[in-house]
Design a protein around this motif. Structure first.
Motif, PDB file in Angstrom:
ATOM      1  N   ARG A 232      45.555  48.177  47.487  1.00 12.60           N
ATOM      2  CA  ARG A 232      44.459  49.213  47.539  1.00 12.60           C
ATOM      3  C   ARG A 232      43.331  48.579  46.523  1.00 12.60           C
ATOM      4  NH1 ARG A 232      48.892  50.703  49.295  1.00 12.60           N
ATOM      5  NH2 ARG A 232      49.225  52.635  50.549  1.00 12.60           N
ATOM      6  N   HIS A 233      43.539  47.245  46.137  1.00 12.84           N
ATOM      7  CA  HIS A 233      42.575  46.530  45.177  1.00 12.84           C
ATOM      8  C   HIS A 233      42.409  47.101  43.968  1.00 12.84           C
ATOM      9  CE1 HIS A 233      41.302  43.828  48.729  1.00 12.84           C
ATOM     10  NE2 HIS A 233      41.708  44.864  49.326  1.00 12.84           N
ATOM     11  N   ILE A 234      43.487  47.697  43.371  1.00  9.93           N
ATOM     12  CA  ILE A 234      43.606  48.229  42.144  1.00  9.93           C
ATOM     13  C   ILE A 234      44.509  47.373  41.284  1.00  9.93           C
ATOM     14  CG2 ILE A 234      44.593  50.267  40.678  1.00  9.93           C
ATOM     15  CD1 ILE A 234      44.123  51.776  43.375  1.00  9.93           C
ATOM     16  N   THR A 235      43.968  47.129  39.966  1.00  3.10           N
ATOM     17  CA  THR A 235      44.635  46.251  39.029  1.00  3.10           C
ATOM     18  C   THR A 235      45.359  47.085  38.023  1.00  3.10           C
ATOM     19  OG1 THR A 235      42.788  44.461  39.147  1.00  3.10           O
ATOM     20  CG2 THR A 235      44.376  44.558  37.117  1.00  3.10           C
ATOM     21  N   SER A 303      47.906  41.173  35.683  1.00  8.14           N
ATOM     22  CA  SER A 303      46.545  41.312  35.391  1.00  8.14           C
ATOM     23  C   SER A 303      45.930  40.452  34.255  1.00  8.14           C
ATOM     24  CB  SER A 303      46.504  42.776  34.536  1.00  8.14           C
ATOM     25  OG  SER A 303      47.390  43.002  33.784  1.00  8.14           O
ATOM     26  N   GLU A 304      44.595  40.156  34.157  1.00  6.72           N
ATOM     27  CA  GLU A 304      44.019  39.378  33.082  1.00  6.72           C
ATOM     28  C   GLU A 304      44.186  40.055  31.883  1.00  6.72           C
ATOM     29  OE1 GLU A 304      39.556  38.165  31.793  1.00  6.72           O
ATOM     30  OE2 GLU A 304      39.664  39.490  33.641  1.00  6.72           O
ATOM     31  N   PHE A 305      44.137  41.324  31.808  1.00  8.48           N
ATOM     32  CA  PHE A 305      44.093  42.190  30.374  1.00  8.48           C
ATOM     33  C   PHE A 305      45.682  42.631  30.198  1.00  8.48           C
ATOM     34  CE2 PHE A 305      39.519  42.273  31.033  1.00  8.48           C
ATOM     35  CZ  PHE A 305      39.222  41.856  29.914  1.00  8.48           C
ATOM     36  N   ILE A 306      46.241  42.916  28.949  1.00  9.76           N
ATOM     37  CA  ILE A 306      47.314  43.618  28.491  1.00  9.76           C
ATOM     38  C   ILE A 306      46.938  44.202  27.560  1.00  9.76           C
ATOM     39  CG2 ILE A 306      49.442  43.087  27.797  1.00  9.76           C
ATOM     40  CD1 ILE A 306      49.440  42.214  30.663  1.00  9.76           C
ATOM     41  N   GLY A 355      46.913  32.596  29.116  1.00  9.09           N
ATOM     42  CA  GLY A 355      46.114  32.758  30.115  1.00  9.09           C
ATOM     43  C   GLY A 355      45.671  34.343  30.199  1.00  9.09           C
ATOM     44  N   ARG A 356      46.017  34.996  29.364  1.00 11.81           N
ATOM     45  CA  ARG A 356      45.827  36.524  29.419  1.00 11.81           C
ATOM     46  C   ARG A 356      44.816  36.771  28.202  1.00 11.81           C
ATOM     47  NH1 ARG A 356      49.475  38.968  33.050  1.00 11.81           N
ATOM     48  NH2 ARG A 356      50.620  37.393  33.874  1.00 11.81           N
ATOM     49  N   ARG A 357      44.528  38.248  28.484  1.00 14.93           N
ATOM     50  CA  ARG A 357      43.419  38.657  27.449  1.00 14.93           C
ATOM     51  C   ARG A 357      43.913  39.996  26.834  1.00 14.93           C
ATOM     52  NH1 ARG A 357      37.312  39.172  29.219  1.00 14.93           N
ATOM     53  NH2 ARG A 357      37.232  39.550  26.907  1.00 14.93           N
ATOM     54  N   LEU A 358      44.007  40.116  25.412  1.00 14.42           N
ATOM     55  CA  LEU A 358      44.453  41.210  24.916  1.00 14.42           C
ATOM     56  C   LEU A 358      43.109  42.397  24.805  1.00 14.42           C
ATOM     57  CD1 LEU A 358      46.287  41.748  21.526  1.00 14.42           C
ATOM     58  CD2 LEU A 358      43.930  43.132  21.584  1.00 14.42           C
ATOM     59  N   ILE A 359      43.681  43.888  25.025  1.00 15.60           N
ATOM     60  CA  ILE A 359      42.737  44.751  25.014  1.00 15.60           C
ATOM     61  C   ILE A 359      43.683  45.730  24.194  1.00 15.60           C
ATOM     62  CG2 ILE A 359      43.399  45.890  27.115  1.00 15.60           C
ATOM     63  CD1 ILE A 359      40.400  46.899  27.222  1.00 15.60           C
TER      64      ILE A 359
END
Length: 538
Positions: A232-235, A303-306, A355-359
């Protein structure tokens, strides 16, 4: 004008009247749109009873295709008497176009089986062109305070998709429960996933639900949820909260806590609400433990963000802990705020190396913002402004505007009234980009997110009531471009909502009716948390 939500950028009539789908209408998938075709055939096929074969008459067919001239996630839906055409700048755009096409068919297209088998499925002779304002259009669901079973999560993903929201922030851990299987640490779910009883209402309420509450997702459940969302194109962005909101984890593994201050072996998974004083110890053992947690997490979530939480970390135990004070001295830090910054910074570097980004929530600004980290600005606009000006990406989710656990009306019948009054119109008039940001700084606003905290939401009907219809207003804020700076036409939105309520009815959403709660939606005698005053005007 067709009543689409979120409002499209352009909608024009090609000629008066309608064309109709029938048993001969084919569904043709161009390269890259095969997944959208599967979703559309299954969804519309169930609602209409039509087969949508892959081949058919040249004019009586729905054609899906990618048009590189359209922007990412942008789409064009055309009904001009030829084949119905749904084109997007990418597969996501085609999917959002398919969602609009579904809306054009009327509310019965949102059901799971035909309710009027002999009806005509009319499509207005229009062209709809659209593209999203923001790349991050999020919904956060807290499953730690009250657990949502897997089927409920999949339902939320469908509701998000119907509103063109594309980021599901999955709040998986907190003081009141740990909800994801970590194979190397089985006690996180064996012990940490359930509590003996639950406070009913706000923490000031004298009422308790005297029965165990709990649940967790196996790793295969998570894989299914992530795959379902991707279709459903949801991350899906997971959140594992550190170093605060960690009592459930400390209960499962007492060595994670500040053992030189309290007897952590006596802790239980918290059965009430608020901010627990029991936070993680800033030790190498804790770092290695959570590296193990995040290592398994990265294998489940692409996902890019964790999200690492980072909010509401009470530092009283650190102030009293010789171990924590020794670490502050060892690292040459000024205080406990910088100790938390060091803790978050460790995982920022650890995630970046993979290769990930923290949020994290905007408290990660305290003591210095970790390099490369993004910020979920929840305590108002201030954290987002500070982060954007420092060159960090921001997701705007200020509690004064888009915390959907907050009450929708000041009336006495609102169930367990929490926080600020935030009506449908208030949410609709929310502006995610702070006006004090320059054009360059504003580019760091990735988008916006509505948050659903479930302390006072004991089941999915309560979640529905708090979330809808306000999520429809939020979806338009997140998707649709402003008609002019600071302007949104709420009267037009209300007009379109008249039809959208019928779609929500078809989907089985227990939303708050415009006239107020139905008798079974009330919670008489259950205390909430009044807050006087309103946030500053933006």
């Amino acid at each position: 004008m067709v009543d689409v939500i979120p409002a499209p950028a352009n909608c024009t009539w090609n000629s008066p009247g309608y064309a109709s789908l029938d048993a001969e209408t084919a569904l043709e998938a161009g390269p890259g749109t095969e997944g959208v075709a599967r979703w559309l055939r299954a969804t519309l096929g169930a609602a209409t009873g039509l087969p949508f074969p892959e081949t058919g008459d040249a004019h009586n067919r729905i054609v899906l295709g990618i048009d590189p001239d359209l922007p990412p996630e942008g789409y064009r839906v055309v009904n001009d008497g030829g084949p119905y055409r749904i084109r997007g700048g990418d597969a996501a755009g085609v999917f959002w176009g398919a969602q609009t096409f579904r809306q054009l068919l009327g509310p019965d297209a949102f059901r799971r089986a035909p309710v009027r088998p002999e009806r005509d499925w009319d499509v207005p002779m229009v062209t709809v062109e659209d593209a999203p304002r923001f790349r991050w259009r999020g919904l956060m669901l807290d499953v730690a305070r009250h657990f949502t079973p897997k089927e409920g999560v999949l339902r939320h993903l469908d509701l998000m998709a119907a509103h063109k929201l594309n980021v599901f922030h999955f709040h998986l851990t907190d003081d009141q429960g740990w909800r994801i299987e970590i194979k190397r640490y089985p006690r996180l779910t064996e012990v940490g996933s359930w509590r003996a009883r639950t406070k009913f209402g706000h923490r000031a309420s004298p009422l308790w639900e005297e029965k165990p509450h709990g649940g967790f997702y196996t790793q295969d459940d998570i894989r299914e949820i992530v795959a379902y969302a991707a279709e459903r194109h949801i991350t899906v962005v997971p959140e594992i909260d550190v170093p605060g909101h960690s009592q459930a984890a400390i209960t499962a593994y007492p060595e994670l806590g500040n053992t030189d201050v309290i007897d952590t072996t006596s802790l239980t998974v918290w059965d009430s609400w608020g901010i627990s004083a029991n936070v993680l110890a800033p030790t190498d053992n804790t770092l290695r433990f959570y590296e193990g947690v995040f290592e398994e997490l990265l294998g489940l979530f692409p996902s890019e963000f964790i999200h690492v939480g980072g909010d509401e970390c009470l530092k009283d135990q650190w102030r009293r802990s010789p171990t924590a004070q020794a670490r502050i001295k060892e690292l040459g830090l000024a205080d406990e705020d910088e100790l938390q910054s060091w803790f978050i910074g460790h995982f920022d570097k650890w995630l970046s190396a993979r290769g990930r980004r923290l949020i994290g929530w905007d408290e990660i600004l305290e003591g210095g913002l970790a390099e490369g980290a993004a910020v979920s600005s929840w305590r108002g606009y201030g954290g987002g402004v500070a982060a954007a000006r420092a060159g960090h990406d921001v997701v705007m989710c200020p509690e004064q505007y888009v915390y959907l656990d907050h009450r929708q009306h000041a009336g006495a019948d609102e169930p367990v009234p929490i926080g600020y009054v935030r009506t449908l119109e208030d949410v609709y008039r929310f502006e995610p980009v702070p006006r004090e940001l320059t054009e360059e700084e504003a580019r760091h606003v990735l988008g916006t997110q509505a948050n659903v905290w479930t302390e006072v939401m004991e089941d999915h009907a309560r979640v529905d009531y708090q979330t809808f219809p306000r999520l429809a207003a939020f979806a338009e804020v997140a998707w649709s471009a402003l008609p002019a700076p600071g302007e949104r036409d709420f009267a037009d939105f209300e007009r379109r909502m008249a039809g959208h309520y019928e779609r929500l009815d078809a989907l089985g959403v227990a939303y708050r009716p415009p006239a107020g709660p139905l008798p079974w939606q009330r919670r008489p005698g259950v205390l909430g948390r009044p807050i006087d005053g309103t946030p500053p005007n933006r």
